[in-house]
Design a protein around this motif. Structure first.
Motif, PDB file in Angstrom:
ATOM      1  N   THR A   1      11.362   0.847   1.599  1.00 36.53           N
ATOM      2  CA  THR A   1      12.349   1.606   1.939  1.00 36.53           C
ATOM      3  C   THR A   1      12.938   2.410   0.792  1.00 36.53           C
ATOM      4  O   THR A   1      13.075   3.650   0.921  1.00 36.53           O
ATOM      5  N   ALA A   2      13.042   1.801  -0.624  1.00 36.31           N
ATOM      6  CA  ALA A   2      13.494   2.465  -1.890  1.00 36.31           C
ATOM      7  C   ALA A   2      12.360   3.734  -2.122  1.00 36.31           C
ATOM      8  O   ALA A   2      12.675   4.517  -2.433  1.00 36.31           O
TER       9      ALA A   2
ATOM     10  N   THR B   1      15.592  10.804 -11.178  1.00 36.70           N
ATOM     11  CA  THR B   1      16.539  10.603 -10.301  1.00 36.70           C
ATOM     12  C   THR B   1      15.653   9.821  -9.146  1.00 36.70           C
ATOM     13  O   THR B   1      16.038   8.574  -8.924  1.00 36.70           O
ATOM     14  N   ALA B   2      14.613  10.334  -8.727  1.00 35.78           N
ATOM     15  CA  ALA B   2      13.889   9.641  -7.819  1.00 35.78           C
ATOM     16  C   ALA B   2      13.163   8.195  -8.472  1.00 35.78           C
ATOM     17  O   ALA B   2      13.085   7.426  -7.618  1.00 35.78           O
ATOM     18  N   LEU B   3      12.827   8.270  -9.700  1.00 40.99           N
ATOM     19  CA  LEU B   3      12.324   7.133 -10.266  1.00 40.99           C
ATOM     20  C   LEU B   3      13.282   5.968 -10.334  1.00 40.99           C
ATOM     21  O   LEU B   3      13.116   4.943  -9.900  1.00 40.99           O
TER      22      LEU B   3
ATOM     23  N   THR C   1       0.619  -1.301  -0.203  1.00 41.79           N
ATOM     24  CA  THR C   1       0.088   0.021   0.059  1.00 41.79           C
ATOM     25  C   THR C   1       0.882   1.288   0.075  1.00 41.79           C
ATOM     26  O   THR C   1       0.587   2.140  -0.888  1.00 41.79           O
ATOM     27  N   VAL C   2       2.037   1.147   0.818  1.00 42.81           N
ATOM     28  CA  VAL C   2       2.908   2.397   0.856  1.00 42.81           C
ATOM     29  C   VAL C   2       3.482   2.605  -0.549  1.00 42.81           C
ATOM     30  O   VAL C   2       3.494   3.798  -1.052  1.00 42.81           O
ATOM     31  N   VAL C   3       3.938   1.511  -1.123  1.00 43.77           N
ATOM     32  CA  VAL C   3       4.617   1.653  -2.377  1.00 43.77           C
ATOM     33  C   VAL C   3       3.548   2.105  -3.504  1.00 43.77           C
ATOM     34  O   VAL C   3       4.097   3.046  -4.172  1.00 43.77           O
TER      35      VAL C   3
ATOM     36  N   LEU D   1      17.349   0.623  -6.701  1.00 44.16           N
ATOM     37  CA  LEU D   1      18.074   0.029  -5.401  1.00 44.16           C
ATOM     38  C   LEU D   1      17.457  -1.542  -4.920  1.00 44.16           C
ATOM     39  O   LEU D   1      18.067  -2.090  -4.611  1.00 44.16           O
ATOM     40  N   PRO D   2      15.966  -1.777  -5.174  1.00 40.91           N
ATOM     41  CA  PRO D   2      15.603  -2.913  -4.947  1.00 40.91           C
ATOM     42  C   PRO D   2      16.071  -3.972  -6.049  1.00 40.91           C
ATOM     43  O   PRO D   2      16.209  -5.078  -5.611  1.00 40.91           O
ATOM     44  N   ALA D   3      16.259  -3.480  -7.217  1.00 41.51           N
ATOM     45  CA  ALA D   3      16.806  -4.745  -8.115  1.00 41.51           C
ATOM     46  C   ALA D   3      18.173  -5.019  -7.925  1.00 41.51           C
ATOM     47  O   ALA D   3      18.501  -6.197  -8.339  1.00 41.51           O
ATOM     48  N   PHE D   4      19.205  -4.256  -7.373  1.00 45.31           N
ATOM     49  CA  PHE D   4      20.554  -4.597  -7.501  1.00 45.31           C
ATOM     50  C   PHE D   4      21.313  -4.396  -5.935  1.00 45.31           C
ATOM     51  O   PHE D   4      22.400  -4.553  -5.907  1.00 45.31           O
TER      52      PHE D   4
END
Length: 450
Positions: free
Chosen positions: A433-434, A415-417, A74-76, A423-426
């Motif tokens: 968190t990302a 940059t935000a995108l 939900t947050v994401v 971050l989660p991918a690598f």
């Protein structure tokens, strides 16, 4: 004894294989559906009250009723909407749409240029805001090639759907299912785990949309097109800002040629040279004045081009658009815009002028205003409140306008995108968190307001 007590005493009552709690749940959901169909309240309010009713009746436990508010998915999803808004407000979509169309001459060529980038973007942004943001672009493509919007809008929606299945964050469904897997003690989806199936599926779907879509979809008439005879024609003059990304581009390259409902009459250079007629290869220079004729809605859309503003006006992100009608007893009548000192008196810049039954020519500042002239203005949000009772105007109307994109912040929004995706991918950073890090970055850099 409350509802919860009554239901707890009747667990054995069964009809058609369902107990009383099940029937109560079905009835509650049915009422909520009807209320939303009748538009008796916002879906958020109706669904919240539905959950409250199920909680009071004892159908769901307190711990379960509002668990979704703390769900990482939900947050994401919520952050995805904010990121999409930042992408829109910083003008990324304007540049993408201009680059997308290019020199497309036919329906299929234009359709491919529309659905391919949308599928890519929807893999990293929520589908709903993507579709909402590109509906005007789809309509614009249809007008440029003289086709029905029906041939663009449904493929647009389908392209967003098939693009969304390629990554974890492409659609809220993927996030919810991944969250359920983690709750069950299983590993959730990685960022690109679904791509092995999603990308080939998306490619096949896009080819089908481009090849078969124009033939299968109806050729409905755009109401705006059928009402062209009633459209009011304005004369508009805009200035190319010194730092505009349009500087150095040809007229056609900048996307200012073959605009629906608009015609670029002439270009006036800062040193006095006048280009008329305007050629597709004419290069835009700093402080050029571009003179257009066209309908109001199209002239309003011109302000979305990067670095095009009312002549001599510094772009104001908070400015609104207004239409005013000059009164017969106004001090403006029989005076030029320049002599009337319009900008200083009203703290507003004239973007365009319409005069019934007459085509106006010349510079905006040299136009001799007459009673009944309709002026399109860019002014502060308080303009209507200040001047609606003025003797100078018969009518002051605010026009819908989303404001000028802040193009210089486009790299920050991208940059935000990138933070959310890479971050989660690598790394071992979680998706939630990302997404929160991306949200903080957008607020800290003022791409969006709190």
């Amino acid at each position: 004894m409350g509802i919860q007590g009554v239901l707890s005493l009747l667990p054995e009552v069964v009809w058609l294989g369902l107990g009383l709690p099940a029937w109560f749940t079905l009835a509650t959901v049915a009422v909520a559906t009807v209320l939303m169909m009748l538009d008796r309240g916002g879906p958020d309010l109706i669904m919240f009250l539905t959950v409250c009713a199920l909680l009071v009746a004892g159908v769901v436990a307190p711990a379960e009723a509002f668990r979704g508010f703390a769900d990482p998915a939900t947050v994401v999803i919520g952050v995805l909407f904010v990121v999409a808004r930042a992408i829109q407000d910083t003008g990324v979509l304007v540049r993408v749409s201009n680059a997308m169309f290019g020199r497309a001459a036919g329906v299929r060529s234009a359709l491919f240029r529309l659905v391919a980038p949308i599928a890519v973007m929807s893999a990293f942004l929520n589908n709903t805001p993507i579709v909402a943001m590109f509906v005007p672009v789809g309509n614009g493509f249809a007008r440029r090639v003289g086709a029905s919007p029906a041939k663009f809008l449904m493929p647009l929606s389908f392209a967003a759907m098939v693009g969304g299945v390629c990554t974890l964050i492409g659609t809220s469904t993927n996030l919810v299912v991944s969250g359920l897997l983690e709750q069950a003690g299983l590993p959730g989806f990685s960022m690109f785990e679904l791509a092995a199936v999603g990308v080939p599926t998306a490619l096949v779907a896009l080819v089908y949309l481009v090849v078969a879509g124009p033939s299968l979809l109806p050729d409905r008439v755009d109401p705006l097109t059928s009402a062209k005879t009633e459209a009011r024609e304005y004369l508009a003059e805009l200035e190319v800002a010194a730092d505009s990304p349009l500087v150095g581009q040809g007229v056609e390259e900048a996307g200012l040629r073959h605009l629906p409902g608009l015609f670029l009459v002439e270009i006036r250079r800062a040193h006095g040279e006048v280009l008329q007629p305007v050629a597709p290869e004419d290069v835009l220079e700093p402080l050029d004045h571009l003179v257009f004729t066209g309908v109001a809605t199209m002239i309003r859309d011109l302000t979305a081009f990067p670095g095009l503003t009312a002549t001599g006006q510094t772009p104001d992100p908070g400015a609104n658009l207004y239409e005013v009608v000059v009164a017969h007893h106004s001090h403006l009548v029989n005076r030029t815009v320049r002599d009337a000192n319009f900008r200083r008196r009203f703290d507003a810049a004239i973007l365009a002028v319409h005069r019934a039954g007459e085509r106006i020519e010349g510079r905006i500042g040299d136009i001799v205003l007459q009673a009944g002239d309709t002026l399109m203005l860019t002014a502060s949000p308080g303009f209507r409140r200040t001047w609606r009772q003025s003797d100078d105007f018969y009518l002051v109307t605010e026009m819908p306008f989303d404001g000028h994109p802040v193009y210089r912040k486009a790299p920050l929004a991208l940059t935000a995108l990138a933070l959310m995706v890479l971050l989660p991918a690598f790394t071992t950073v979680s998706m939630m968190t990302a997404s929160v890090a991306a949200l903080l970055f957008l607020v800290a850099t003022r791409c969006v307001t709190p």
